[in-house]
Design an enzyme around this catalytic site. Structure first.
Site: not given
Ligand code: DGL
Length: 283
Positions: A19-20, A52, A82, A84, A167, A201-203
């Site tokens: 992931d990022s 993103g 991720c 993205t 984050e 989005c995994t966040h």
């Molecule tokens: N968690 C990531 C996703 O699922 C990327 C978030 C990011 O780095 O902007 O899109």
């Protein structure tokens, strides 16, 4: 880091999870809960997160660097945890880079398995997708869902402030309410009939409490981790040749491109366990 020789690259290795930043940990924990016997390496490109709002070229370049890094660690299978990176880089990596790098290795994303598993959860066929600017602009969810379920209406809303909130560990604080409410309102302005929302989005699962607070009770909110984990297990059952390339000692290693101390502290909160990370460079 030394390049793998041909012989080493044929040895079994851990599954790579990328992931990022921290978001992929929400997917990793579901994968480990379902398949604790495998070995995993998690890599967060925290030094360059968030991805993103970055261009296609940048996300592709960073993701390809990460994939090559995993291959050098001996991974045969890499999951882009991720959205993205899955939306912007996966297809090119699978079609252009993998055949040159090593056709026996595999890189899988999170959008397809999410679309496959959850489109049917909606009762009225109106689904909302929340994601980064990159994921929403790519139209990847619309595309994947329409291939499988052409009658489903998919409406996306980009939430560019949500990843920075996670984050920077602001996701449970009052400042987050404004941005959460704002994007949910915009989503429902576009389609008031939505009965199911995919956190694309995994966040975003970290914002779940805030999100549900601003939604009508009849709207379901779905985190993708569980579905990605189930899809990975089914993939490995269907592909014994890949399964035998994945070592099974139940270990996990964490790497970050930024400070390992900071990663360890943050990740420990996300995962509720002690996390010791190592620093690495991808270029
Ligand atoms: N968690 C990531 C996703 O699922 C990327 C978030 C990011 O780095 O902007 O899109």
């Amino acid at each position: 880091m030394e390049e793998q020789t041909g012989l080493e690259s044929r040895k079994a290795g851990p599954i790579g999870i990328f992931d990022s930043g921290y978001g992929g940990l929400t997917v990793l924990s579901e994968i480990r809960a379902l398949m604790p016997e495998y070995d995993y390496i998690y890599l967060g490109d925290n030094a360059r997160a968030p991805y993103g709002s970055r261009s296609y070229e940048r996300v592709y370049q960073f993701t390809l660097e990460a994939v090559k890094w995993f291959f050098r660690q001996g991974c045969h299978l890499v999951i882009l945890a991720c959205n993205t990176a899955s939306a912007k880089a996966l297809r090119t990596i699978q079609q252009i880079n993998l055949p040159e790098l090593d056709p026996s290795k595999r890189v899988l994303g999170v959008i397809r398995p999410t679309a496959e598993s959850i489109a049917t959860l909606s009762e009225n066929g109106h689904i909302g997708i929340l994601g980064t600017e990159g994921t929403i602009r790519s139209g990847s969810y619309e595309l994947e869902i329409s291939k499988l379920y052409p009658d489903i209406t998919v409406t996306g809303e980009a939430c560019p402030m949500w990843v920075p909130l996670v984050e920077n560990r602001e996701y449970h604080k009052p400042g987050a309410d404004y941005f959460v409410q704002q994007h949910l309102e915009k989503l429902f302005e576009k389609d008031p009939l939505i009965d199911t929302i995919i956190l694309g989005c995994t966040h975003y699962p970290l914002l779940m409490n805030k999100i549900t607070q601003y939604l009508p009770k009849n709207v379901k909110v779905i985190s993708q981790g569980k579905y990605v984990a189930e899809s990975l297990r089914s993939y490995l059952q269907r592909h014994p040749e890949m399964d035998k390339n994945c070592t099974k000692k139940g270990s996990i290693q964490y790497f970050t491109t930024d400070s390992p101390e900071k990663f360890g502290q943050q990740a420990s909160i996300f995962l509720n366990e002690q996390v010791d990370a190592l620093q690495t460079n991808l270029e």
